[in-house]
Scaffold this motif. Structure first.
Motif, PDB file in Angstrom:
ATOM      1  N   UNK A  56       0.829  -1.205   0.000  1.00 50.10           N
ATOM      2  CA  UNK A  56       0.000   0.000   0.000  1.00 50.10           C
ATOM      3  C   UNK A  56       0.864   1.255   0.000  1.00 50.10           C
ATOM      4  N   UNK A  57       1.969   1.224   0.760  1.00 52.99           N
ATOM      5  CA  UNK A  57       2.879   2.370   0.761  1.00 52.99           C
ATOM      6  C   UNK A  57       3.455   2.620  -0.626  1.00 52.99           C
ATOM      7  N   UNK A  58       3.634   1.549  -1.402  1.00 60.68           N
ATOM      8  CA  UNK A  58       4.175   1.682  -2.759  1.00 60.68           C
ATOM      9  C   UNK A  58       3.073   1.901  -3.799  1.00 60.68           C
ATOM     10  N   UNK A  59       1.827   2.028  -3.328  1.00 55.62           N
ATOM     11  CA  UNK A  59       0.667   2.202  -4.197  1.00 55.62           C
ATOM     12  C   UNK A  59       0.447   0.991  -5.114  1.00 55.62           C
ATOM     13  N   UNK A  60       0.789  -0.194  -4.618  1.00 48.83           N
ATOM     14  CA  UNK A  60       0.514  -1.442  -5.326  1.00 48.83           C
ATOM     15  C   UNK A  60      -0.833  -1.972  -4.834  1.00 48.83           C
ATOM     16  N   UNK A  61      -1.927  -1.388  -5.311  1.00 47.00           N
ATOM     17  CA  UNK A  61      -3.239  -1.708  -4.761  1.00 47.00           C
ATOM     18  C   UNK A  61      -3.614  -3.170  -4.882  1.00 47.00           C
ATOM     19  N   UNK A  62      -3.394  -3.760  -6.048  1.00 44.91           N
ATOM     20  CA  UNK A  62      -3.763  -5.155  -6.236  1.00 44.91           C
ATOM     21  C   UNK A  62      -2.981  -6.093  -5.347  1.00 44.91           C
ATOM     22  N   UNK A  63      -1.667  -5.882  -5.257  1.00 44.58           N
ATOM     23  CA  UNK A  63      -0.828  -6.733  -4.402  1.00 44.58           C
ATOM     24  C   UNK A  63      -1.182  -6.544  -2.927  1.00 44.58           C
ATOM     25  N   UNK A  64      -1.476  -5.298  -2.535  1.00 47.94           N
ATOM     26  CA  UNK A  64      -1.847  -5.041  -1.139  1.00 47.94           C
ATOM     27  C   UNK A  64      -3.129  -5.775  -0.779  1.00 47.94           C
ATOM     28  N   UNK A  65      -4.130  -5.692  -1.647  1.00 48.59           N
ATOM     29  CA  UNK A  65      -5.400  -6.377  -1.387  1.00 48.59           C
ATOM     30  C   UNK A  65      -5.201  -7.879  -1.324  1.00 48.59           C
ATOM     31  N   UNK A  66      -4.388  -8.425  -2.226  1.00 52.13           N
ATOM     32  CA  UNK A  66      -4.134  -9.862  -2.224  1.00 52.13           C
ATOM     33  C   UNK A  66      -3.528 -10.308  -0.896  1.00 52.13           C
ATOM     34  N   UNK A  67      -2.555  -9.555  -0.394  1.00 52.45           N
ATOM     35  CA  UNK A  67      -1.921  -9.909   0.884  1.00 52.45           C
ATOM     36  C   UNK A  67      -2.917  -9.839   2.036  1.00 52.45           C
ATOM     37  N   UNK A  68      -3.749  -8.810   2.050  1.00 51.17           N
ATOM     38  CA  UNK A  68      -4.719  -8.666   3.131  1.00 51.17           C
ATOM     39  C   UNK A  68      -5.758  -9.778   3.094  1.00 51.17           C
ATOM     40  N   UNK A  69      -6.201 -10.160   1.903  1.00 56.68           N
ATOM     41  CA  UNK A  69      -7.171 -11.251   1.797  1.00 56.68           C
ATOM     42  C   UNK A  69      -6.561 -12.579   2.226  1.00 56.68           C
ATOM     43  N   UNK A  70      -5.305 -12.806   1.861  1.00 56.04           N
ATOM     44  CA  UNK A  70      -4.626 -14.024   2.303  1.00 56.04           C
ATOM     45  C   UNK A  70      -4.437 -14.012   3.818  1.00 56.04           C
TER      46      UNK A  70
END
Length: 418
Positions: A359-373
């Motif tokens: 999220x700090x890097x503005x990688x929205x898709x990767x951030x959401x994937x990590x949070x869902x996992x």
């Protein structure tokens, strides 16, 4: 790339001027304010010059809180429901799974026994009480906080009673079980952002551990207290508690695996304290010390339910890097970690911090994937942890009307938009 002096956004420049005005009115230096936010003085200087935009909702709210103003006073264009005038964080609207246990420890746990003076043995054997304390820790590590509360509501009063009234030969172990139970509760309270209750539980754990005659359990209880102080943002108290325990252990030169686990965990706690204060060099030094101790152990252990070892050190290194705003470093470390052998809580924490870094890097898709996992592994941790909720809010704000359904559903489950 940050803007140069010529192309600074006028809105960011005006925002920085307001920050500087309020800071000076309150007699605070850039260094002091930056430390309170877990940032460097150079970062604060860039904010005040308009070079460093403040876009994260949680950071904007924290800055407003530190300056004792509303978010709208700092950024008039912000929606009215983002900020308040209070200098304290707004309470979570999420119901707290530990409310029953919080009420339980709010009073003296064994007044009736003390007043009656009656002595009685437990109706259950020690093996059953040991099993319940082990179960309490297993539930805590799994992030199953509602079950923690249910079990503790019956177990704590029983342990408090029999630790005072059992035959003398059993009291040492009963006090140790009582300390372990309170340590578990302190850890659970920290995870649900109930820092004041975590402090109470940790203090009772220290007292019970001392009565058991086990100094390492005293130190492990101090570790829980440090975690509570950090959540209370009482960083001076947290540093003093951690440093005192570290010095005592090092003075005794105890090098058994359990002692090394406690010592290494305290260094990790001190790294967290320094990271929250924005003391980058000191935080990294403590991580390095913990790495050295983990290397001496050579394995991942769970002495005192601390889960200390080489893998947990790297998980903490990821968390420290994220707190310091070093998202690239956090991702470099975190993506090479295999935490499969650790508890669901530790696995979920790693994934949550990787989500924060993305999220700090503005990688929205990767951030959401990590949070869902992370939610799949430790749902209650993700849905109640203040850092995950702040990250979810930030992702929704950045995505705006294009926010994916999965993100909005996660925000609803975490109650992150209230």
């Amino acid at each position: 790339m940050k803007p140069t002096g010529r192309d600074v956004d006028p809105a960011d420049r005006a925002f920085g001027q307001r920050v500087q005005k309020f800071r000076k009115e309150r007699g605070r230096t850039q260094t002091e304010l930056a430390a309170a936010l877990g940032k460097t003085s150079s970062w604060m200087s860039q904010v005040e010059r308009g070079v460093q935009p403040v876009q994260r909702v949680d950071l904007l709210q924290q800055l407003a809180d530190e300056l004792a103003v509303s978010v709208q006073q700092l950024r008039p264009s912000a929606p009215a429901d983002l900020g308040g005038q209070s200098s304290a964080p707004a309470p979570l609207s999420l119901s707290n799974d530990l409310d029953e246990t919080r009420r339980l420890i709010s009073g003296h746990p064994a007044l009736r026994t003390l007043l009656s003076g009656a002595g009685e043995e437990s109706d259950r054997p020690l093996d059953a009480l040991r099993g319940d304390v082990d179960d309490l820790w297993e539930l805590t590590h799994a992030g199953q906080l509602a079950q923690v509360s249910t079990l503790a509501a019956d177990l704590l009063p029983e342990l408090e009673r029999v630790a005072r009234t059992a035959q003398e030969q059993h009291r040492t172990e009963l006090h140790l079980l009582l300390s372990r139970a309170y340590q578990a509760l302190s850890a659970a309270f920290v995870r649900q952002d109930e820092a004041d209750a975590a402090w109470v539980a940790a203090d009772r754990a220290v007292f019970a551990a001392e009565r058991s005659g086990d100094p390492l359990h005293v130190c492990a209880s101090v570790f829980r207290m440090v975690q509570a102080f950090v959540r209370l943002r009482s960083l001076g108290q947290a540093e003093h508690a951690a440093r005192t325990a570290i010095n005592a252990l090092e003075d005794q030169a105890v090098d058994t695996p359990p002692a090394l686990s406690v010592l290494g965990s305290l260094h990790l706690a001190l790294a967290l304290v320094h990271a929250r204060a924005g003391a980058r060099a000191e935080a990294k030094e403590e991580i390095a010390r913990a790495r050295d101790i983990a290397a001496r152990l050579g394995e991942n252990r769970n002495d005192f339910n601390l889960e200390f070892g080489p893998v947990n050190v790297e998980i903490q290194a990821v968390s420290t890097a994220v707190d310091l705003g070093d998202a690239g470093e956090a991702l470099d470390i975190g993506l090479g970690i295999n935490a499969d052998d650790l508890s669901p809580e530790r696995q979920g924490r790693l994934l949550m911090d990787l989500g924060r870094a993305h999220a700090q890097r503005r990688h929205g898709g990767e951030a959401l994937d990590c949070l869902l996992r992370a939610e799949a592994v430790a749902p209650e941790t993700i849905q109640t942890h203040h850092a995950s909720r702040a990250t979810i809010r930030e992702l929704v704000l950045i995505a705006g009307p294009n926010a994916p359904r999965e993100l909005l559903a996660l925000a609803e489950r975490a109650d992150a938009l209230d």
